[in-house]
Design an enzyme around this catalytic site. Sequence first.
Site, mmCIF file in Angstrom:
data_model
loop_
_atom_site.group_PDB
_atom_site.id
_atom_site.type_symbol
_atom_site.label_atom_id
_atom_site.label_comp_id
_atom_site.label_asym_id
_atom_site.label_seq_id
_atom_site.Cartn_x
_atom_site.Cartn_y
_atom_site.Cartn_z
ATOM 1 N N HIS A 1 28.342 7.430 32.672
ATOM 2 C CA HIS A 1 28.094 6.068 32.190
ATOM 3 C C HIS A 1 27.058 5.307 33.018
ATOM 4 O O HIS A 1 27.236 4.134 33.348
ATOM 5 C CB HIS A 1 29.410 5.278 32.148
ATOM 6 C CG HIS A 1 30.410 5.784 31.133
ATOM 7 N ND1 HIS A 1 30.051 6.432 29.974
ATOM 8 C CD2 HIS A 1 31.777 5.737 31.117
ATOM 9 C CE1 HIS A 1 31.131 6.762 29.291
ATOM 10 N NE2 HIS A 1 32.191 6.366 29.959
ATOM 11 N N HIS B 1 32.160 0.663 24.562
ATOM 12 C CA HIS B 1 33.316 1.311 25.183
ATOM 13 C C HIS B 1 34.609 0.495 25.063
ATOM 14 O O HIS B 1 35.401 0.418 26.007
ATOM 15 C CB HIS B 1 32.986 1.599 26.649
ATOM 16 C CG HIS B 1 33.697 2.763 27.244
ATOM 17 N ND1 HIS B 1 35.055 2.763 27.479
ATOM 18 C CD2 HIS B 1 33.253 3.979 27.635
ATOM 19 C CE1 HIS B 1 35.391 3.920 28.015
ATOM 20 N NE2 HIS B 1 34.326 4.682 28.119
ATOM 21 N N GLU C 1 33.642 6.239 21.085
ATOM 22 C CA GLU C 1 32.333 5.887 21.618
ATOM 23 C C GLU C 1 31.251 6.648 20.850
ATOM 24 O O GLU C 1 31.082 7.854 21.044
ATOM 25 C CB GLU C 1 32.260 6.273 23.103
ATOM 26 C CG GLU C 1 33.404 5.755 23.946
ATOM 27 C CD GLU C 1 33.634 6.605 25.205
ATOM 28 O OE1 GLU C 1 32.656 6.998 25.865
ATOM 29 O OE2 GLU C 1 34.797 6.879 25.525
HETATM 30 C C1 FUC Z 1 35.432 7.761 28.558
HETATM 31 C C2 FUC Z 1 35.853 9.129 28.918
HETATM 32 C C3 FUC Z 1 35.754 9.427 30.342
HETATM 33 C C4 FUC Z 1 36.160 8.343 31.289
HETATM 34 C C5 FUC Z 1 35.770 6.975 30.824
HETATM 35 C C6 FUC Z 1 36.425 5.874 31.535
HETATM 36 O O1 FUC Z 1 34.072 7.642 28.315
HETATM 37 O O2 FUC Z 1 35.143 10.096 28.204
HETATM 38 O O3 FUC Z 1 36.428 10.604 30.662
HETATM 39 O O4 FUC Z 1 37.492 8.421 31.608
HETATM 40 O O5 FUC Z 1 35.890 6.790 29.465
#
Ligand code: FUC
Length: 348
Positions: A108, A183, A313
């Site tokens: 990320h 997210h 996502e």
């Molecule tokens: C998502 C997951 C990851 C991670 C993140 C906080 O993108 O794919 O594994 O834990 O969140």
Amino acid sequence: MAEPIKAEIFGSLPGGDVVEAFDLKGPAGLSARVITLGGIVTHLRAPDRRGDAADVVLGFNNLAGYLAPHPYFGAIAGRVAGRISQGRFQLDGREYSLACNDPPNHLHGGDRGFDKRLWNSEPLDRADGAASLRLSRLSADGEEGYPGNLRVSVIYTVTAANELVIETEATTDRPTPVNLTHHSYFNLAGEGSCSVESHQLQVFAGSYAPADAASGLTGRREPVTDNDLRTPKRLGDVIPNLRGRHGDLYFIDRAAPAGLVDVARLVDPASGRAMTVRSTETCVQFYTGVGLDGTLVGKSGRKYGPFAGLCLECEGFPDGVNRPELGNIVLRPGEVSRHTTVYAFSTL
Ligand code: FUC
């Protein structure tokens, strides 16, 4: 003509910069609160089958919650969302190395990705009157080790059809990998109320990207097996069979290379709330929220334990800079990267 949305002060960063909050209200009951830190959706209220609204995303009531460590609640992740294996890539003959903030991989966008940055805000005046907010920022050449000055914008809109529409755009002055995602952790029963194991999930994908024990992408594309969600399944039945109960990165089925297609559909049978996800992206990371361990306390004062919320996502193939055959994510000068993801709420 609808009232233009107004900024409120959400809080101040340690350096003094002000974080603004905007409320985007739709005429059919959906409303979102967005802050300029991280482009975070802090609240998303959606009606149930009786018309009663609940907040369907995990998050905090105040800035302090978002300044302390948390797993990307509601944020825009970038410059590259998801994992770049070993935090390394080569581009046009040069080697780049990035923070391995999720050892041994880059996750990320690194130590201070787009989720931890302050964005500029501009309420938009749309012809259809929908509440709309444009966030933008310049990610400077070298930020978190990535090459090129990247101009990026994200437009959040709440429509009369109870959709949260997220439009992203990016341009660069040097070749660079770009992969943005939103997210939010969704819980259609209302955040803090129960685990999403009672929800039903459908993901329109016949193949996925296997990952290793550290969630690093192995660079393969394989047909779905135990993680086949092409027909709706109760998550409590599915999660125990997933690698580390984590969820996978799926390649979205699409007949044409471009355009909005159905990605996933999430249903909470008890409240009757349903959410359909559509996107122009090629992949979706389904994350079950297994990493939530009860240490974070959310907006309603309740602890977020495992599966308190799940993420869908929409994004490109995160390791595409190393595995272009699975989906190239390199943006070059003169090109514009544009994507749209829609979270559409309804009831049954
Ligand atoms: C998502 C997951 C990851 C991670 C993140 C906080 O993108 O794919 O594994 O834990 O969140």
